[in-house]
Design a protein around this motif. Structure first.
Motif: not given
Length: 541
Positions: A238-260
């Motif tokens: 979601v953050a990659d799409v927001l910044k790279q695909k849509l060219g938007q600046n945002s202070r919102e972000g995600v914390r990626l947590v791996r569950g195995s």
């Protein structure tokens, strides 16, 4: 190819949030397109612990609103999908010498009031937590908490002798990938366009709408869709799409947590799940899985990058083995593991000190204007339908005429029967198709519900279902999955639409993959080539 039509919504992401929003929006009469760069549920939504649950441990973090919403949702969802979700009892063993992480808000409060209790979770506190768990959400189907004598109850047999007492409560199992596919199916029947293996290259505002450039990875074609509003439900991306695909600046972000998770041969005979508590503040589940196995998980570890494929590391395998072995009488070994899987949970980044403490609340941010944008951060399987309703409320702030909530109580495909009638349906299916084994009938009902009969059709023998691939997989079922469920590879069918890969050998899995790929090879017909998205769109057979 350029499509000059302007739809109401374009959704990026074919996980549970994207497909849930697509279904809800299409059911309200909005025109919807959805693009998923891989298979449906190919990331987080197929790698969960397979539970609809309120999140008992979240009470220790005082996330009462999230827990209450999830608890209420359990029974709403059970009624909508009784074929792919069912009640399960959870056994929480207790011993007075057990010690726990002292950094949760509840532990800190307890330590402040009773310093001698530091590191302990007394029985009365567990009872209080379970009382809240029973009381925060309405229960019409699920039974309440009970206390077990493990010296007499079958749940005590596989555990170490020191565990004499346990508490038992209710939550639910769900087939997570099938939940995503069924939401996509229902969205499609209500008019949505669902495109898999179709990547958003870039999206840009053009006055009063979005212009979305896409690439179909099956055909290689690049094309355009247009929409009044964009929904970014890309999960870990979601953050990659927001910044790279849509060219938007945002202070919102995600914390990626791996569950195995690890899967081992069946560890016990009863059909209940265990809830194990660890000294590090973590909990894990041991769950009956696919009839002949036990699923153990999950871990919580920060994950560096959404583009790095998650895997259950040797360290995580050892952690889960050691954790479970603290409870089971017969210790587990690395050699017991028959399969592992891992997923990345895109939690809203609230600045928590650890992955375990990070909030499980979802956050929706809306950018209004001539071409609005909605971003979806976080979320969990249990509350996906409520998240979709919240998303449509936000969408209604930007687009007129969104309409009212409608999904509560409306069954998903195949789920149009009472919760208590699963066994009845299985027995009726076996009676009407005598060539089915009991396992085969159970599997078909648990996967397809009332639609199992559409797959079997007028077959009088197993041979009438075409090639036998093993583990009750037939050509007829694969054809159905291809035509109706966006299945394009053996991995799609064997590890997401089902988990039958556990029951097949390597050559059998290869045969399934070859059959599906031959059936879904790109067409050279000019009529098909006219729409580059068509090769990965599914229409109901």
């Amino acid at each position: 190819m350029t499509d000059d039509k302007i739809t109401d919504l374009f959704i990026i992401g074919g996980g549970i949030n994207g497909c849930g929003i697509a279904r809800d929006a299409a059911g309200r009469g909005l025109t919807v397109s959805l693009a998923e760069m891989n298979d449906l549920a190919s990331a987080t939504s197929s790698a969960s612990t397979k539970l609809f649950h309120g999140g008992l441990r979240y009470l220790e973090y005082f996330e009462f609103r999230l827990v209450r919403e999830a608890l209420i949702e359990r029974e709403v969802l059970l009624k909508a999908m009784p074929h792919i979700s069912w009640p399960m009892r959870f056994v929480l063993p207790f011993h007075r010498d057990m010690r726990f992480d002292s950094e949760t808000p509840t532990s800190r409060l307890l330590t402040l009031a009773m310093p001698w209790m530091k590191g302990r979770r007394p029985a009365w506190l567990i009872r209080l937590g379970l009382f809240l768990y029973d009381s925060l959400g309405k229960r019409g189907i699920l039974p309440g908490t009970a206390k077990l004598d493990l010296t007499r109850d079958a749940a005590g047999l596989p555990l170490k002798d020191k565990f004499k007492t346990a508490f038992e409560y209710s939550d639910c199992w769900v087939e997570d990938t099938r939940l995503v596919v069924l939401n996509a199916r229902d969205a499609l029947t209500r008019g949505a366009e669902i495109m898999t293996r179709t990547e958003v290259l870039v999206a840009e505002r053009a006055e009063d709408h979005w212009v979305i450039h896409l690439k179909n990875h099956t055909t290689g074609e690049v094309f355009i869709r247009r929409a009044k509003m964009l929904v970014n439900a890309a999960g870990p991306w979601v953050a990659d799409v927001l910044k790279q695909k849509l060219g938007q600046n945002s202070r919102e972000g995600v914390r990626l947590v791996r569950g195995s998770h690890i899967v081992v041969p069946k560890l016990y005979e009863h059909n209940r799940c265990y809830f194990f508590q660890g000294t590090d503040g973590r909990i894990i589940f041991a769950i009956p899985y696919e009839e002949d196995f036990t699923l153990i998980g999950t871990t919580d570890a920060d994950h560096p990058d959404p583009c790095t494929a998650p895997s259950c590391t040797p360290e995580e395998q050892d952690y889960l083995i050691d954790f479970a072995s603290q409870y089971f009488e017969k210790p587990l070994q690395r050699a017991d593991i028959v399969w592992t899987y891992s997923g990345v949970r895109p939690l809203y980044d609230d600045g928590a000190s650890s992955a375990t403490a990070a909030t499980r609340e979802y956050v929706l941010t809306l950018e209004k204007g001539a071409a609005p944008l909605l971003n979806v951060f976080g979320g969990k399987i249990t509350t996906y339908r409520k998240l979709a309703e919240s998303a449509l409320k936000k969408i209604g702030e930007a687009l007129p005429g969104v309409g009212h909530n409608w999904t509560a109580g409306i069954p998903l495909p195949g789920g149009d029967f009472p919760v208590g009638d699963v066994v009845k349906l299985q027995d009726q299916l076996k009676a009407d198709y005598p060539f089915l084994t009991a396992y085969w009938a159970r599997r078909l009902i648990r996967a397809y519900g009332t639609e199992a009969r559409l797959i079997l059709g007028n077959a009088k023998t197993a041979a009438a279902l075409g090639q036998d691939f093993g583990a009750t997989i037939t050509a007829r079922e694969l054809d159905w999955s291809i035509a109706n469920e966006w299945t394009r590879s053996g991995e799609d069918f064997l590890w997401r639409r089902t988990k039958l890969g556990l029951r097949l050998g390597e050559s059998q899995r290869a045969a399934v993959d070859a059959y599906i790929k031959e059936k879904t090879a790109p067409q050279t017909d000019p009529a098909q080539a006219a729409d580059p998205a068509r090769g990965d769109r599914t229409a109901l057979a």
